[in-house]
Design a protein around this motif. Sequence first.
Motif, mmCIF file in Angstrom:
data_model
loop_
_atom_site.group_PDB
_atom_site.id
_atom_site.type_symbol
_atom_site.label_atom_id
_atom_site.label_comp_id
_atom_site.label_asym_id
_atom_site.label_seq_id
_atom_site.Cartn_x
_atom_site.Cartn_y
_atom_site.Cartn_z
ATOM 1 N N UNK A 1 -33.298 19.720 -16.686
ATOM 2 C CA UNK A 1 -32.764 19.788 -18.161
ATOM 3 C C UNK A 1 -31.477 18.985 -17.663
ATOM 4 N N UNK A 2 -31.525 19.164 -19.285
ATOM 5 C CA UNK A 2 -31.100 17.804 -19.959
ATOM 6 C C UNK A 2 -29.872 18.112 -20.726
ATOM 7 N N UNK A 3 -28.690 17.671 -20.837
ATOM 8 C CA UNK A 3 -27.631 17.981 -21.146
ATOM 9 C C UNK A 3 -28.123 17.204 -23.330
ATOM 10 N N UNK A 4 -27.670 18.246 -24.239
ATOM 11 C CA UNK A 4 -27.264 17.421 -25.213
ATOM 12 C C UNK A 4 -26.679 17.603 -26.930
ATOM 13 N N UNK A 5 -25.402 18.221 -25.590
ATOM 14 C CA UNK A 5 -24.830 18.780 -26.444
ATOM 15 C C UNK A 5 -24.634 17.555 -27.604
ATOM 16 N N UNK A 6 -23.863 17.985 -28.751
ATOM 17 C CA UNK A 6 -23.487 17.212 -29.904
ATOM 18 C C UNK A 6 -24.463 16.402 -30.014
ATOM 19 N N UNK A 7 -25.219 16.186 -30.102
ATOM 20 C CA UNK A 7 -26.384 15.445 -30.601
ATOM 21 C C UNK A 7 -26.967 14.687 -29.547
ATOM 22 N N UNK A 8 -25.848 14.665 -28.505
ATOM 23 C CA UNK A 8 -25.908 13.158 -27.761
ATOM 24 C C UNK A 8 -27.134 12.215 -27.181
ATOM 25 N N UNK A 9 -27.587 11.083 -26.864
ATOM 26 C CA UNK A 9 -28.939 10.992 -25.911
ATOM 27 C C UNK A 9 -28.979 11.971 -24.914
ATOM 28 N N UNK A 10 -30.056 12.842 -24.248
ATOM 29 C CA UNK A 10 -30.267 13.575 -23.399
ATOM 30 C C UNK A 10 -29.699 12.631 -21.999
ATOM 31 N N UNK A 11 -29.188 13.670 -21.078
ATOM 32 C CA UNK A 11 -28.642 13.499 -19.995
ATOM 33 C C UNK A 11 -29.012 14.669 -19.099
ATOM 34 N N UNK A 12 -29.405 13.944 -18.219
ATOM 35 C CA UNK A 12 -29.934 14.700 -16.828
ATOM 36 C C UNK A 12 -29.955 15.384 -16.429
ATOM 37 N N UNK A 13 -29.451 16.796 -15.843
ATOM 38 C CA UNK A 13 -28.494 17.087 -15.226
ATOM 39 C C UNK A 13 -29.290 18.115 -13.772
ATOM 40 N N UNK A 14 -30.993 18.289 -13.618
ATOM 41 C CA UNK A 14 -31.384 19.310 -12.879
ATOM 42 C C UNK A 14 -32.140 19.388 -13.029
#
Length: 389
Positions: A272-285
């Motif tokens: 699961x990645x945070x991609x809010x706001x068009x930012x580079x994907x950040x792994x969250x879980x």
Amino acid sequence: MITASRLFRCALMVGVLSACAFSLHAQQVRTPSPATTPVTAPATGAGAGPAGSSAAPGQVSRPAQPGAKPAVATQSSSAPAPLSRKGAPVFVLNSLDGNVSVIDPATWTETKRIPTGREPHHLYLTPDEKSVIIANAGADSLTFIDPRTGEEQRTIRGILDPYHLRFSPDMKWFVTAANRLNHVDIYRWDGTNPTLVKRIPTSRTPSHLWIDSRSKTIWASMQDSDELVVIDIATQTLTSRVKTGPMPADVYVTPDDKTLLLGLTGSDGVEVYDVAGGKAPVLVRKIPTGKGAHAFRSAGDGKHVYVSNRVANSISRINYQTLAVDATFPAPSGPDCMDISSDGKLIMVGSRWAKKLTIIDVASQKVIRQIPVGKSPHGVWTLDHVARH
């Protein structure tokens, strides 16, 4: 060419090296199609698109079959029978046969097979909904079929290695992933034909694509370099890449464009990645689902998505609001791509190792029918499906 590292990784995933059989694009015979249309010549120069525009891998690896086989209902069993349905046919892409099975949903029988080209893997509806496009990766071609009648319409050649494909939501762009050639192609769509605008080198074995609801961002998984790359549509440039778990496959982004799910075919779950706001994907879980997590399909209710677990022989339903699995369905013999009936009651999934289309009743969570199709059934699609989000 199949490298030693790719064979080794396949063996790790399925536990049986001798069962690995990869798609060899360059070694199969092209299946001819009667009507052909040449692809429009590519535009010259980089970044031909307007600035600010708002616009299972190709390899086949047979997993070991863990545990007992799920029961399949017969006419005399007490399990629910699939509803007799009228309407659009169900299409199943037989990747190793180079053809498409056309299934009548009223009788759940195969009515014919349409020759396409080598290695049809995925398909997508045209913006005008008059054609479904079959991407023939090994034949460098696209076959257009009427989604309501199952009649072949035409073939476009000269599309290099179209393994996976998508249209942008604003319908201006047609995008393909070249699984064996390591690039993503962006085409302009004029309503009839694609025109190549930009070929973007990626990294090893681009697999699946997703485009955000604003038609600004493409996400693409890299199956053999274990990466997720981000491409900006307005500038047609690769803007970021992140390392992932082993053998990333399908990509699914939630309707709010904030959360990206990535199936890990070489592992046992979904990142699961945070991609809010068009930012580079950040792994969250990571969400545990089952070994060989591979292909997604929306449940159509605005809060669930299904993912097939190709080695575990199951399908998990993920609540993407809670980011947890809330139901698991049996799906025998290497479940891969799937579609969901328009009422949400049936899951139709390709069982790649059994040469069958498997029908699963959602309410009872049971396999209720299997229809024989061709070799290595991959893409499954019908016009009569639930909403994609």
